[in-house]
Design a protein around this motif. Structure first.
Motif, mmCIF file in Angstrom:
data_model
loop_
_atom_site.group_PDB
_atom_site.id
_atom_site.type_symbol
_atom_site.label_atom_id
_atom_site.label_comp_id
_atom_site.label_asym_id
_atom_site.label_seq_id
_atom_site.Cartn_x
_atom_site.Cartn_y
_atom_site.Cartn_z
ATOM 1 N N LEU A 125 0.827 -1.209 0.000
ATOM 2 C CA LEU A 125 0.000 0.000 0.000
ATOM 3 C C LEU A 125 0.862 1.261 0.000
ATOM 4 O O LEU A 125 0.424 2.312 -0.442
ATOM 5 C CB LEU A 125 -0.930 -0.008 1.207
ATOM 6 C CG LEU A 125 -1.921 -1.170 1.240
ATOM 7 C CD1 LEU A 125 -2.770 -1.109 2.494
ATOM 8 C CD2 LEU A 125 -2.806 -1.147 0.008
ATOM 9 N N ALA A 158 2.029 2.014 -3.640
ATOM 10 C CA ALA A 158 1.036 2.619 -4.538
ATOM 11 C C ALA A 158 0.016 3.399 -3.728
ATOM 12 O O ALA A 158 -1.086 2.937 -3.505
ATOM 13 C CB ALA A 158 0.360 1.527 -5.346
ATOM 14 N N THR A 159 0.400 4.570 -3.287
ATOM 15 C CA THR A 159 -0.542 5.394 -2.527
ATOM 16 C C THR A 159 -1.173 6.473 -3.401
ATOM 17 O O THR A 159 -1.842 7.345 -2.907
ATOM 18 C CB THR A 159 0.152 6.088 -1.343
ATOM 19 O OG1 THR A 159 1.262 6.813 -1.850
ATOM 20 C CG2 THR A 159 0.603 5.091 -0.311
ATOM 21 N N ARG A 160 -0.951 6.369 -4.678
ATOM 22 C CA ARG A 160 -1.444 7.440 -5.532
ATOM 23 C C ARG A 160 -2.975 7.458 -5.550
ATOM 24 O O ARG A 160 -3.621 6.417 -5.424
ATOM 25 C CB ARG A 160 -0.884 7.319 -6.933
ATOM 26 C CG ARG A 160 -1.267 6.068 -7.655
ATOM 27 C CD ARG A 160 -0.490 5.949 -8.949
ATOM 28 N NE ARG A 160 0.941 6.012 -8.689
ATOM 29 C CZ ARG A 160 1.841 6.276 -9.627
ATOM 30 N NH1 ARG A 160 1.466 6.537 -10.837
ATOM 31 N NH2 ARG A 160 3.132 6.293 -9.340
ATOM 32 N N THR A 182 -10.128 9.308 -2.515
ATOM 33 C CA THR A 182 -9.161 8.940 -3.555
ATOM 34 C C THR A 182 -8.424 7.644 -3.240
ATOM 35 O O THR A 182 -7.336 7.406 -3.754
ATOM 36 C CB THR A 182 -8.111 10.051 -3.839
ATOM 37 O OG1 THR A 182 -7.212 10.141 -2.740
ATOM 38 C CG2 THR A 182 -8.778 11.382 -4.109
ATOM 39 N N THR A 183 -8.998 6.821 -2.429
ATOM 40 C CA THR A 183 -8.315 5.557 -2.155
ATOM 41 C C THR A 183 -9.328 4.457 -1.917
ATOM 42 O O THR A 183 -10.463 4.716 -1.513
ATOM 43 C CB THR A 183 -7.380 5.680 -0.942
ATOM 44 O OG1 THR A 183 -6.623 4.470 -0.812
ATOM 45 C CG2 THR A 183 -8.163 5.901 0.352
ATOM 46 N N ASN A 211 -7.948 1.697 -0.201
ATOM 47 C CA ASN A 211 -7.317 0.827 0.795
ATOM 48 C C ASN A 211 -7.625 1.309 2.206
ATOM 49 O O ASN A 211 -7.710 2.505 2.485
ATOM 50 C CB ASN A 211 -5.825 0.602 0.494
ATOM 51 C CG ASN A 211 -4.907 1.647 1.034
ATOM 52 O OD1 ASN A 211 -4.915 1.919 2.232
ATOM 53 N ND2 ASN A 211 -4.109 2.234 0.164
ATOM 54 N N LEU A 264 -3.899 11.732 3.008
ATOM 55 C CA LEU A 264 -3.797 10.329 2.610
ATOM 56 C C LEU A 264 -2.411 9.764 2.926
ATOM 57 O O LEU A 264 -2.280 8.612 3.340
ATOM 58 C CB LEU A 264 -4.090 10.211 1.107
ATOM 59 C CG LEU A 264 -4.009 8.824 0.482
ATOM 60 C CD1 LEU A 264 -5.024 7.887 1.124
ATOM 61 C CD2 LEU A 264 -4.267 8.902 -1.018
#
Lengths: 790, 444
Positions: free
Chosen positions: A393, A396-398, B125-126, B128, B141
């Protein structure tokens, strides 16, 4: 072979386990440098002054150091990685230059390897690495560097060094001259308390006196053979697996097992067992992965078997539940774990579970649960985290654009926003194809994988369908060959013994302290690589990792030199030295080791710190609280104070009640040794000498301080004793307190066994108030920084 | 290095201490001398797993997105998903007593709608969990930003022993304040009075006389200070300061007023709600005792990849009940007007089901909602929206009306607005962690 070329070969060999990863991580072998748009100014470019030292010294900088300083940060990380990252445009077009970001473990080595490969390719006699950035050879990103820029010069020097060999083989050893480290005695005491829950023995102290530092490695190796180390190791790995979650009630693990596959867990059998047996069976199943690790380490087997073992381990109690027939030396010994193959018997035929170390243990499968729609991705993420030191994670936190994503029917397979992660996750997830998505530990040999997902595999390697029946084993074989596995082992042990997270490569290259953070990372990274090399060289014996880490400054540093540290150096050393507020289980063992008594409600109860106060004292419950607190709060401070008061109460009179030769705390004094006469208040020099001698003993026993006679700290403690004694004597004379010890602090029973003491062994009164004065001293020392912290 | 950069750098490096040396006295609003924190108080509720706004205050009648209810309810200006206590669909036993403990949206809004501010169409925007939870709890974030609860506690009650009282969720403190875990209530009296042998009983027996105990503490302080003065390695020096600071905060601990009775719900179906309420009970007690400023509660069960309709509905009804309990308890204890409750989740779910049968779930979706109540927050108000594909609609930054040429709301916007309410926007601690986004008047 010239020295430089030899040097490079040596470097490649020494770091061999690290650079293998490139072939695993590489997404393409096709040659294409592509798509990096935009000319970049030379601001914040490569260091113009070169490495520290003279020009001559500069020529001797290692290729790795040069790459990190001059190529990675100012050029690749700033200019190239957007396109050449695993999910970048260039990579999608099969560019040969593949750069892994700094969140990727071993990223420097992987990137050096790749850049070296590319740099050695030439077109018209010039390295491709020097042509593509200028926009030549159809570089997809067009020109991104000008020939007269510092960045281009850095790349040119990198290429030149490859051909000229103008660099040193080894990186300079980290400089610890300004750091004071624990001596051999201090290091060994810290190691024994933390790893074995005891104090060094007299024999061990003798060896340290005789051989000093040289004695340490062997002594530490000896520690690691002890049963207590095995328990500590299980705790360290439980912090990662959190499988002690299934100890929360005495059937929690048993209840996971499917009744059809494991009929002995059913009410007709399991519920008929004695409560004690049921408890032991549950514990054996709950701790199966931790016991497997302990078995591997205890028997000096390669630690890679943690994942590759084609067996699991059972003790007499879990063998009952699994219904396996194996021999035990003692059928009542809960600690006797032996290898076993589990067989599931179904109406349509029996089959063997295809064991793959901890990966196929029922509690791990359940602790990393999946669902019909998650399709083992959570498991894959955890595998990357636990065994490959990779937080996918973070890589790739974009941000995700949901509108763009909604254009794809199968975004995890097709949306570039998603594939960066899913290309890594889904193949690993696929290795669990035959495990049930609802009843997590059930295995179905006939199951197939979802065709719309990336196929089972690892990295870019696709698993042959013929391997599906042993998919976990196939995966495990690849994980343990990946250099990140070694790093993950070093990281786990490092976390366990220091309580600190490994440093991350600094992300903000514009930060004012970037250079110091990078230096700190590089130093730690170099240390970890050295430890990893030793681990690999010793056939992956985990004890080697523990021993080598204990011998580093990350475990031993306890002060900086008297000259102090410059601000930049302070930042660089910001994470050095453990200074760890002892975790509850370690403190509980330390209390017993030092004072001879446990801190518990009664003899039958577990230690307070393992039970009642575990979470409040910053520990974990492997359920909702899974991260340890590292900074004490007011509650923890008061808990420590209560512990000191209670243990001093239990231990002081009890110790005095023993014969002098058996006393742990008071070998040099008795309750009758008073600093002054009771009636006249005259000094009693002989008694004062014995009291001070005992204080000296207590400082060493409780705090590990070997202080010379007259040390101010000994005098401070003596003053505490003296003032408390004087206060008490005065109050006794004024009838404000009586001659008896508080009842809870009287020596009437053995605090560990609960047995009544004989009349002559009891200590109930305190005529001269010395026992209570000593209680104050013991409280003071048990609540001291050096006792509460490691 | 300027002061701001220094503080930030030390926090990132783990050097920021809870000890007073980091922050000048002027920053403290409560010190050991006044020793009582009287509000405002904040509770951050984290609905862990990713809730479904379509099942809450962003309802829609579209069988692709909602198979659970028909029609849309509204109370005042707030529209809601009219999910009732349907035992059959929720697969709850009517005899279990659940009805006494959960709350529908309609009931919740009847009680609190006039104070409730809802923000829909928040784009995290995520997809996860960790990232979403971090973003909705800190406004950012990326890594490294403390939870807002930690910042508020550090700014307002740095000397309180339980200033930030966490029951879970994202509770990173950045090293600005120690974290206290919510745990077993019965242990507190023994901890609060460490020199009483039988603390909490009538027995006054002490381990040491008061005079001796004071002496021990005085000698402790002197020795720790001496060790600290001789220490030059930053990690160890900081840890010594931390110990001194933790001890300095304990004098007021014995003021902790235990709840008279522990929450005890019917066993089984609502055990997680019982745990929620017990955590809330401890937070309220800590607030009432003047020992804490902020707290967090993690309430899980929202990651409904399967059985979405049943499980998501169950959790939503329990969530309303849990928050209602917090508000009622605060009111009962006399500080209802001083309590803020902020409810967020990792992200949203949707927009479609992942299967056709009744066991189908909904997967992660970055667009979510959040809501808040508290003094100064304009209630009966919904800001932001989603379209029929559950994509976030942009809003005019001034009027907050939906406007396709406007701006989309993100966690940074939400937290900028929350920080203004908490007066953290111009606070030095807030400025250490600047937020992206704009100053939208999300809460009136």
């Amino acid at each position: 072979m010239g020295s430089a070329a030899w040097g490079y070969a040596r470097r490649a060999t020494r770091g061999a386990f690290l650079v293998q990863s490139l072939s695993i991580a590489r997404l393409s072998l096709l040659f294409l440098l592509a798509a990096c748009a935009g000319e970049v100014s030379s601001e914040a470019g490569p260091d113009s002054q070169g490495p520290p030292g003279s020009d001559g010294e500069a020529a001797c900088e290692s290729q790795r150091a040069y790459f990190a300083r001059q190529v990675w940060t100012p050029v690749l990380d700033r200019i190239c990685i957007d396109c050449h990252a695993p999910d970048g445009v260039a990579t999608a077009q099969n560019a040969a230059l593949l750069l892994v970001p700094s969140a990727y473990p071993g990223f420097l080595d992987a990137n050096i390897e790749n850049l070296t490969t590319v740099a050695k390719l030439e077109f018209d006699g010039t390295s491709v690495l020097l042509r593509k950035p200028l926009g030549e050879m159809s570089h997809g990103g067009g020109p991104v560097l000008s020939k007269d820029s510092d960045e281009y010069a850095a790349l040119a020097t990198f290429v030149e060094r490859l051909s000229d060999g103008g660099f040193c083989e080894d990186e300079p050893a980290p400089n610890w001259d300004d750091v004071e480290q624990l001596d051999a005695h201090g290091t060994y005491r810290k190691a024994t308390l933390q790893l074995a829950g005891r104090l060094p023995s007299a024999r061990e102290l003798e060896r340290l006196d005789e051989r000093g530092e040289q004695a340490l490695p062997d002594l530490i190796d000896g520690l690691l053979e002890e049963e207590a180390f095995s328990d500590r190791l299980k705790d360290i790995y439980n912090d990662r697996f959190l499988t002690d979650f299934y100890l929360r009630y005495n059937s929690a693990a048993v209840n996971l097992f499917n009744r059809d596959d494991y009929p002995n867990r059913s009410g007709d059998y399991y519920d008929m067992l004695d409560a004690d047996v049921r408890d032991k069976a549950n514990r054996a199943l709950a701790r199966e992965p931790l016991e497997l690790i302990a078995y591997i380490v205890d028997n000096d087997r390669p630690f890679s078997e943690m994942l590759t073992a084609d067996y699991t381990v059972v003790n007499p109690y879990s063998a009952l539940l699994y219904d396996v027939q194996v021999d035990f030396e003692d059928p009542n010994d809960e600690r006797d774990f032996v290898p076993a193959q589990i067989v599931v018997r179904r109406d349509d035929g029996d089959f063997e579970i295809p064991h793959a170390g901890v990966l196929t243990t029922p509690v791990v499968l359940n602790r990393m649960p999946t669902t019909a729609t998650n399709r083992n991705r959570h498991r894959a993420r955890r595998i990357l985290e636990l065994f490959l030191a990779t937080d996918v994670l973070r890589i790739a936190t974009r941000p995700i654009d949901p509108e763009a994503s909604s254009q794809f029917n199968n975004p995890t397979r097709d949306d570039p926003q998603c594939t960066g992660c899913h290309r890594q996750i889904d193949p690993i997830a696929g290795s669990f194809l035959k495990w049930d998505e609802r009843d997590q530990e059930r295995y179905f040999p006939e199951r197939e994988w979802h065709p719309e997902m990336f196929p089972p595999g690892f990295g870019t390697e696709i698993m042959d369908k013929g391997e599906y029946d042993r998919a976990q084993a196939w995966l495990a074989e690849r994980i343990v060959r990946d250099p990140r596995f070694v790093l993950s082992v070093v990281h786990t042990v490092y976390r366990g013994i220091t309580g600190r997270e490994p440093l991350l490569y600094p992300q903000d290259s514009m930060a004012e302290d970037f250079a110091e953070q990078r230096a700190a990372f590089n130093t730690q990274d170099a240390t970890f690589r050295t430890v990893g090399d030793a681990f690999v060289a010793d056939d992956m014996n985990l004890k080697t990792v523990v021993r080598e880490l204990v011998l580093t400054p990350y475990f031993r540093a306890h002060n900086a030199s008297a000259d102090g540290l410059e601000p930049a150096r302070r930042m660089e050393l910001a994470k050095l030295g453990t200074a760890r507020f002892s975790i509850p289980s370690v403190l509980a063992r330390k209390i017993r080791a030092v004072t001879g008594v446990r801190w518990a409600r009664n003899q039958e109860s577990a230690d307070y710190l393992s039970n009642d106060y575990r979470v409040l004292y910053g520990g974990i419950d492997s359920d909702s609280v899974t991260e340890r607190l590292t900074v004490p709060n007011g509650i923890m401070a008061n808990l420590a104070q209560r512990m000191a008061n209670e243990v001093a109460c239990f231990a002081t009179a009890r110790d005095f009640a023993l014969g002098a030769e058996d006393r742990l705390l008071f070998p040099h004094v008795g309750p009758a040794d008073l600093p002054k006469t009771l009636n006249g208040g005259d000094d009693v020099p002989a008694a004062v000498t014995r009291i001070k001698q005992n204080i000296q003993h207590l400082h060493e026993r409780v705090l590990g301080e070997r202080l010379a006679e007259g040390d101010p700290e000994l005098e401070r403690t003596y003053q505490l004793f003296l003032e408390t004694w004087q206060e008490g004597v005065d109050k006794v004379q004024r009838d404000e307190v009586d001659n008896s010890l508080p009842r809870a602090c009287q020596a009437r029973t053995d605090p560990n066994s609960g047995e009544e003491l004989g009349e002559e062994q009891r200590l109930i009164t305190d005529e001269g108030y010395a026992v209570r004065a000593w209680m104050a001293v013991v409280t003071y020392l048990l609540s001291d920084y050096k006792f509460l912290y490691e | 290095m300027d002061r701001r950069t220094f503080l930030r750098a030390t926090a990132i490096a783990g050097l920021a201490s809870t000890a007073p040396w980091v922050f000048p006295r002027a920053l403290k609003r409560t010190t050991a001398q006044d020793a009582v924190y009287r509000g405002p108080f904040w509770i951050f509720v984290s609905a862990a797993g990713g809730w479904d706004p379509r099942f809450m205050f962003d309802p829609i009648e579209d069988p692709e997105q909602n198979r659970m209810y028909t029609g849309v309810g509204s109370t005042g200006s707030i529209r809601y998903a009219p999910i009732g206590l349907d035992y059959e669909r929720l697969q709850w036993d009517p005899a279990s007593g659940v009805a006494a403990h959960v709350l529908t949206a309609e009931q919740f809004l009847e009680r609190h709608g006039q104070r409730l501010a809802v923000v829909n169409g928040v784009d995290t925007t995520t997809n996860n969990h960790e990232g979403g939870s971090r973003a909705m709890s800190s406004g950012q974030l990326g890594l490294g930003y403390p939870a807002l609860g930690a910042l508020i506690a550090a700014a307002n009650a740095p000397s309180m022993p339980m200033a930030f009282f966490s029951g879970g969720g994202y509770d990173f403190t950045g090293g600005h304040i120690p974290l206290t875990r919510v745990s077993n209530a019965s242990a507190f009296s023994r901890i609060a009075r460490p020199n009483e042998i039988n603390a909490g009983s009538e027995d006054p027996a002490l381990f040491h006389t008061q005079e001796t105990m004071s002496r021990i503490e005085r000698f402790q302080r002197a020795r720790t200070a001496a060790l600290r003065d001789a220490q030059r390695l930053p990690t160890i020096e900081t840890s010594m300061r931390d110990l001194l600071a933790a001890r300095a905060s304990t004098a007021v601990l014995d003021r902790f007023e235990m709840p008279e009775e522990t929450v005890d719900l019917a066993p089984g179906e609502v055990s997680d709600l019982e745990s929620f309420m017990r955590q809330g009970q401890m937070l309220i007690a800590a607030f009432k005792s003047g020992l804490s400023a902020t707290g967090s509660i993690r309430f899980g069960g929202f990651d409904t990849h399967g059985n979405h309709d049943r499980d998501q509905s169950r959790q939503v009804l329990k969530l309303y009940a849990g928050i209602d309990y917090l508000l009622a308890e605060a009111e009962r204890n006399g500080f209802g007007d001083e309590l803020y409750v902020v409810a967020t989740s990792d992200f949203g779910r949707g927009p479609r089901y992942n299967g056709e049968n009744g066991n189908a779930g909904k997967d992660h979706w970055p667009i979510t909602s959040m809501f808040a109540l508290g003094p100064g927050i304009a209630g009966n108000r919904v800001v932001g929206a989603t379209d029929d594909r559950q994509l976030a609609r942009a809003v005019d930054p001034d009027t907050l009306e939906v406007d396709d040429s406007g701006v989309k709301i993100g966690p940074g916007d939400v937290h900028r607005a929350l920080r203004r309410i908490a007066t953290m926007d111009d606070h030095e601690l807030g400025q250490l962690y600047p937020l992206s986004g704009r100053d939208l008047n999300l809460f009136g």
